[in-house]
Scaffold this motif. Structure first.
Motif, mmCIF file in Angstrom:
data_model
loop_
_atom_site.group_PDB
_atom_site.id
_atom_site.type_symbol
_atom_site.label_atom_id
_atom_site.label_comp_id
_atom_site.label_asym_id
_atom_site.label_seq_id
_atom_site.Cartn_x
_atom_site.Cartn_y
_atom_site.Cartn_z
ATOM 1 N N PHE A 73 -1.162 -16.493 -3.450
ATOM 2 C CA PHE A 73 -0.039 -15.999 -4.255
ATOM 3 C C PHE A 73 1.294 -16.449 -3.658
ATOM 4 O O PHE A 73 2.230 -16.810 -4.389
ATOM 5 C CB PHE A 73 -0.087 -14.478 -4.359
ATOM 6 N N GLU A 74 1.409 -16.446 -2.344
ATOM 7 C CA GLU A 74 2.637 -16.911 -1.686
ATOM 8 C C GLU A 74 2.881 -18.391 -1.971
ATOM 9 O O GLU A 74 4.024 -18.816 -2.157
ATOM 10 C CB GLU A 74 2.548 -16.664 -0.180
ATOM 11 N N GLU A 75 1.812 -19.177 -2.018
ATOM 12 C CA GLU A 75 1.964 -20.595 -2.365
ATOM 13 C C GLU A 75 2.414 -20.747 -3.814
ATOM 14 O O GLU A 75 3.213 -21.632 -4.139
ATOM 15 C CB GLU A 75 0.643 -21.333 -2.138
ATOM 16 N N PHE A 76 1.908 -19.877 -4.683
ATOM 17 C CA PHE A 76 2.345 -19.879 -6.082
ATOM 18 C C PHE A 76 3.838 -19.604 -6.189
ATOM 19 O O PHE A 76 4.561 -20.274 -6.944
ATOM 20 C CB PHE A 76 1.551 -18.827 -6.868
ATOM 21 N N ARG A 80 3.840 -21.996 -13.279
ATOM 22 C CA ARG A 80 4.485 -20.998 -14.140
ATOM 23 C C ARG A 80 3.800 -19.632 -14.115
ATOM 24 O O ARG A 80 4.441 -18.599 -13.917
ATOM 25 C CB ARG A 80 4.503 -21.524 -15.588
ATOM 26 N N ASP A 81 2.476 -19.601 -14.339
ATOM 27 C CA ASP A 81 1.749 -18.336 -14.477
ATOM 28 C C ASP A 81 0.721 -18.164 -13.368
ATOM 29 O O ASP A 81 0.075 -19.138 -12.939
ATOM 30 C CB ASP A 81 1.013 -18.273 -15.822
ATOM 31 N N PRO A 113 10.192 -14.886 -9.207
ATOM 32 C CA PRO A 113 11.249 -15.825 -9.595
ATOM 33 C C PRO A 113 11.350 -15.956 -11.114
ATOM 34 O O PRO A 113 10.358 -15.768 -11.836
ATOM 35 C CB PRO A 113 10.794 -17.147 -8.960
ATOM 36 N N ALA A 114 12.513 -16.276 -11.592
ATOM 37 C CA ALA A 114 12.740 -16.433 -13.034
ATOM 38 C C ALA A 114 11.816 -17.501 -13.609
ATOM 39 O O ALA A 114 11.585 -18.541 -12.987
ATOM 40 C CB ALA A 114 14.197 -16.799 -13.294
#
Length: 303
Positions: free
Chosen positions: A79-82, A88-89, A136-137
């Motif tokens: 998740f941190e890499e995401f 995007r998702d 993040p946006a």
């Protein structure tokens, strides 16, 4: 549309990949078996679907720390890499067991979480980490809580019930009245694909389940109808069954406490939230139709 999937070799992964590819999407399987995945993770994609995890061990031989290392720590790492990427998702496949091992009513997403097992606790801690991070946006996160998933090629308690009916054996647990939710792999894939396609669906937690729950007795009757067998429902006293499962907890019998619970407890899961977001009243495949597909696959495999 490009999709990264962890746990691609598993039952859900294999079926979801096939479904998404049929819908015109490009899928990149990502193995998490060693630390090289960090360098192999594409930094740009439309979505990352994290299926990989340690399933609940019904034999109770797994160490508790294993669940947290895989279901919590590995999920946090990916998740941190995401968050650092241009993906995007993010889909995290958790479980209804992350919030409730048993339920008296209908399970909804905002239930007060009370998992009892290391499996459920590790899934919940991963959920909490994801939901507490600032997003993040332009990014979306989806915590998916499926109930019992089934489909062609999937083993487990459904296959056990199938074998009982196929062999003409009576079902001795008919005295246990229950209602259970199921989830066909086709409905699961439909919902994931629909979320990917609809940009207006909000981030959040979503239960995945078929529309209508069934009792185990109804499931036995459904299996018998597919096999064209006579239904044999026996109302053996619950006291005698309790004695048998106590022995099964010690000796390798087909019935133990954990299996009895899975076969006879009520566990109804609401899918109202995801259907509302998708703007639909019913999923494509009914509970009975989905189960018939799975049962037919057992029949073909044994023919």
């Amino acid at each position: 549309m490009s999709i990264i999937i962890t746990g691609a070799s598993g039952f859900v992964g294999q079926n979801l990949i096939k479904y998404l590819q049929e819908k015109g999407k490009t899928v990149y399987p990502l193995s998490l078996r060693d630390s090289k995945w960090i360098n192999e993770l594409p930094k740009e994609a439309d979505a990352l679907i994290h299926l990989a995890g340690k399933a609940h061990d019904t034999s109770n031989t797994s160490q508790e720390i294993e669940y947290f290392q895989v279901n919590r720590d590995l999920t946090i790492a990916i998740f941190e890499e995401f968050l650092k990427s241009e993906i995007r998702d993010f889909f995290y496949f958790s479980s209804v067991k992350a919030v409730a091992d048993t339920t008296d009513g209908i399970l909804v997403e905002d239930v007060n979480a009370k998992p009892f097992t290391p499996y459920g606790k590790s899934k919940l801690e991963a959920e909490q980490y994801i939901l507490n991070k600032e997003l993040p946006a332009g990014k979306r996160i989806f915590i998916i809580r499926p109930c019992m998933i089934h489909g062609p090629g999937n083993k487990g308690n459904l296959n056990l019930l199938y074998k009982i009916v196929e062999k003409g054996m009576p079902w001795p647990l008919a005295s246990f009245e229950n209602q259970r939710s199921f989830l066909s792999i086709d409905n699961l894939s439909f919902m994931v694909n629909s979320i990917l396609d609809k940009r207006d669906i909000a981030s959040g937690v979503y239960n995945f389940a078929d529309d209508v729950p069934l009792s185990t007795n109804e499931l036995i009757e459904l299996i018998a109808s597919v096999l064209k067998k006579k239904v044999k429902l026996w109302n053996v006293s619950k006291g005698l069954i309790s004695t048998i499962v106590k022995v099964g907890d010690v000796l390798p019998l087909p019935l133990n406490s954990d299996r009895l619970k899975k076969l006879t407890e009520s566990y109804v899961v609401s899918n109202a939230k995801i259907k509302r977001e998708l703007g639909i009243q019913h999923l494509p495949i009914s509970t009975q139709a989905g189960l018939k597909i799975t049962i037919e696959s057992f029949k073909q495999a044994n023919s």
